[in-house]
Motif scaffolding. Structure first.
Motif, mmCIF file in Angstrom:
data_model
loop_
_atom_site.group_PDB
_atom_site.id
_atom_site.type_symbol
_atom_site.label_atom_id
_atom_site.label_comp_id
_atom_site.label_asym_id
_atom_site.label_seq_id
_atom_site.Cartn_x
_atom_site.Cartn_y
_atom_site.Cartn_z
ATOM 1 N N ASP A 13 66.765 10.944 -5.124
ATOM 2 C CA ASP A 13 66.623 11.901 -4.023
ATOM 3 C C ASP A 13 65.350 11.621 -3.215
ATOM 4 O OD1 ASP A 13 68.949 13.149 -4.757
ATOM 5 O OD2 ASP A 13 67.982 14.839 -5.766
ATOM 6 N N THR A 14 64.266 11.261 -3.911
ATOM 7 C CA THR A 14 63.013 10.965 -3.221
ATOM 8 C C THR A 14 63.145 9.701 -2.381
ATOM 9 O OG1 THR A 14 61.705 12.014 -4.972
ATOM 10 C CG2 THR A 14 60.552 10.478 -3.519
ATOM 11 N N ARG A 15 63.780 8.665 -2.931
ATOM 12 C CA ARG A 15 63.999 7.432 -2.170
ATOM 13 C C ARG A 15 64.836 7.716 -0.924
ATOM 14 N NH1 ARG A 15 63.176 2.330 -4.249
ATOM 15 N NH2 ARG A 15 64.973 1.494 -3.140
ATOM 16 N N ALA A 16 65.866 8.530 -1.094
ATOM 17 C CA ALA A 16 66.726 8.867 0.043
ATOM 18 C C ALA A 16 65.948 9.637 1.105
ATOM 19 C CB ALA A 16 67.925 9.679 -0.432
ATOM 20 N N ALA A 17 65.087 10.561 0.669
ATOM 21 C CA ALA A 17 64.293 11.343 1.624
ATOM 22 C C ALA A 17 63.335 10.440 2.392
ATOM 23 C CB ALA A 17 63.528 12.433 0.891
ATOM 24 N N LEU A 18 62.732 9.474 1.717
ATOM 25 C CA LEU A 18 61.818 8.544 2.377
ATOM 26 C C LEU A 18 62.571 7.641 3.354
ATOM 27 C CD1 LEU A 18 59.633 7.627 -0.724
ATOM 28 C CD2 LEU A 18 58.811 8.771 1.350
ATOM 29 N N ALA A 19 63.738 7.156 2.940
ATOM 30 C CA ALA A 19 64.537 6.301 3.824
ATOM 31 C C ALA A 19 64.984 7.074 5.054
ATOM 32 C CB ALA A 19 65.746 5.756 3.061
ATOM 33 N N ASP A 20 65.404 8.304 4.861
ATOM 34 C CA ASP A 20 65.826 9.125 5.999
ATOM 35 C C ASP A 20 64.647 9.403 6.940
ATOM 36 O OD1 ASP A 20 68.382 9.217 4.997
ATOM 37 O OD2 ASP A 20 68.181 11.209 4.107
ATOM 38 N N ALA A 21 63.472 9.641 6.353
ATOM 39 C CA ALA A 21 62.294 9.956 7.166
ATOM 40 C C ALA A 21 61.866 8.764 8.014
ATOM 41 C CB ALA A 21 61.142 10.401 6.264
ATOM 42 N N VAL A 39 55.551 8.783 7.141
ATOM 43 C CA VAL A 39 56.814 8.842 6.401
ATOM 44 C C VAL A 39 56.676 9.745 5.178
ATOM 45 C CG1 VAL A 39 58.515 7.492 5.108
ATOM 46 C CG2 VAL A 39 57.493 6.547 7.192
ATOM 47 N N ALA A 40 55.596 9.578 4.441
ATOM 48 C CA ALA A 40 55.389 10.389 3.241
ATOM 49 C C ALA A 40 55.303 11.869 3.600
ATOM 50 C CB ALA A 40 54.123 9.940 2.523
ATOM 51 N N THR A 41 54.571 12.172 4.660
ATOM 52 C CA THR A 41 54.436 13.569 5.084
ATOM 53 C C THR A 41 55.782 14.150 5.491
ATOM 54 O OG1 THR A 41 52.159 13.216 5.825
ATOM 55 C CG2 THR A 41 53.331 15.110 6.740
ATOM 56 N N ALA A 42 56.548 13.385 6.252
ATOM 57 C CA ALA A 42 57.855 13.863 6.711
ATOM 58 C C ALA A 42 58.817 14.091 5.553
ATOM 59 C CB ALA A 42 58.453 12.870 7.704
ATOM 60 N N THR A 49 53.111 8.485 -3.802
ATOM 61 C CA THR A 49 54.512 8.545 -4.206
ATOM 62 C C THR A 49 55.358 7.570 -3.399
ATOM 63 O OG1 THR A 49 54.339 10.838 -4.939
ATOM 64 C CG2 THR A 49 56.537 10.043 -4.378
ATOM 65 N N PHE A 50 55.039 7.422 -2.115
ATOM 66 C CA PHE A 50 55.784 6.467 -1.296
ATOM 67 C C PHE A 50 55.795 5.101 -1.972
ATOM 68 C CE2 PHE A 50 56.139 3.001 1.645
ATOM 69 C CZ PHE A 50 57.145 3.383 2.520
ATOM 70 N N PHE A 51 54.631 4.644 -2.432
ATOM 71 C CA PHE A 51 54.523 3.297 -3.010
ATOM 72 C C PHE A 51 55.072 3.218 -4.431
ATOM 73 C CE2 PHE A 51 51.413 3.011 0.462
ATOM 74 C CZ PHE A 51 51.891 1.859 1.067
ATOM 75 N N ASN A 52 55.443 4.345 -5.001
ATOM 76 C CA ASN A 52 56.181 4.313 -6.266
ATOM 77 C C ASN A 52 57.632 3.918 -6.037
ATOM 78 O OD1 ASN A 52 53.981 5.130 -7.788
ATOM 79 N ND2 ASN A 52 54.506 7.296 -7.683
ATOM 80 N N HIS A 53 58.059 4.001 -4.778
ATOM 81 C CA HIS A 53 59.462 3.737 -4.456
ATOM 82 C C HIS A 53 59.665 2.523 -3.566
ATOM 83 C CE1 HIS A 53 60.955 7.525 -6.197
ATOM 84 N NE2 HIS A 53 59.792 8.017 -5.813
ATOM 85 N N GLU A 58 58.913 -1.191 6.018
ATOM 86 C CA GLU A 58 60.019 -2.092 6.325
ATOM 87 C C GLU A 58 61.070 -2.053 5.210
ATOM 88 O OE1 GLU A 58 56.530 -3.405 8.657
ATOM 89 O OE2 GLU A 58 56.838 -2.913 6.542
ATOM 90 N N GLU A 59 60.602 -2.067 3.984
ATOM 91 C CA GLU A 59 61.535 -2.014 2.854
ATOM 92 C C GLU A 59 62.267 -0.684 2.827
ATOM 93 O OE1 GLU A 59 61.007 -1.607 -1.860
ATOM 94 O OE2 GLU A 59 60.270 -3.515 -1.069
ATOM 95 N N ALA A 60 61.576 0.399 3.141
ATOM 96 C CA ALA A 60 62.205 1.721 3.148
ATOM 97 C C ALA A 60 63.321 1.798 4.177
ATOM 98 C CB ALA A 60 61.167 2.802 3.424
#
Length: 203
Positions: A13-21, A39-42, A49-53, A58-60
């Protein structure tokens, strides 16, 4: 659901939220004007946490687990299925899953087209996927991916067929049949790339 299952669901869910953001912000501001902090804030998570995923924004955008892995879909084809038949079936299964989220992919392609700085990363990602596919083809055929021509050549052709089909789909406003475009490209390759009849009005 087990604790492990809940943890994996939360991670997805967190990865999806970051990709969507990152996609939404890139559409609003232009990709080059979006930072990891943005991106992390959004997404409602911390910078760490962003870099945990993901290793980068670009990868996101380009590798957020939105699409299926072609090598996994190829592995689902029976070992006795001829290679090209198995690859065609795997590609169609890939398109089924991509088309289920077609609007998102159309938006991603639009961001990539508008952002020249993304092209090297896209090439890098494609090269890694192509190498992975070459190894899968080698394993399926009993060949050596390093020493033999066939696995690498097949992987390169399949990657190109998929890429061209997707870009044609996007250029047509995501309204054309992805499966039809794929089969047209595959059939042209199998037929030896015959010279087509020019469109009317084309020199």
């Amino acid at each position: 659901m087990t604790t492990t299952g809940l943890r994996e669901r939360k991670k997805a869910d967190t990865r999806a939220a970051l990709a969507d953001a990152v996609l939404r912000l890139a559409e609003e501001r232009g990709f080059d004007h979006v930072t990891v902090e943005d991106v992390a804030t959004a997404a409602g998570v911390s910078y760490r946490t962003f870099f945990n995923h993901f290793a980068s924004k670009e990868e996101a955008l380009l590798q957020p687990d939105r699409g299926p892995r072609l090598v996994d879909l190829l592995a689902e084809q029976g070992p006795d299925v001829p290679l090209l038949t198995a690859l065609r079936a795997a590609l169609h299964a890939c398109l089924d899953r991509l088309q289920a989220d077609g609007d998102t992919w159309r938006r991603v392609f639009a961001v990539v087209i508008a952002t020249p700085s993304l092209l090297p990363r896209l090439v890098e990602t494609g090269s890694a996927d192509e190498r992975e596919l070459a190894l899968a083809v080698a394993a399926r055929t009993g060949l050596d991916a390093e020493a033999d021509l066939h696995p690498g050549l097949v992987a390169a052709v399949v990657s190109t067929v998929l890429r061209v089909s997707l870009w044609r789909w996007h250029s047509a406003g995501a309204t054309a049949s992805l499966h039809g475009l794929l089969d047209e490209a595959l059939d042209a390759v199998v037929d030896g790339l015959p010279t087509p009849t020019p469109r009317r009005g084309t020199p």
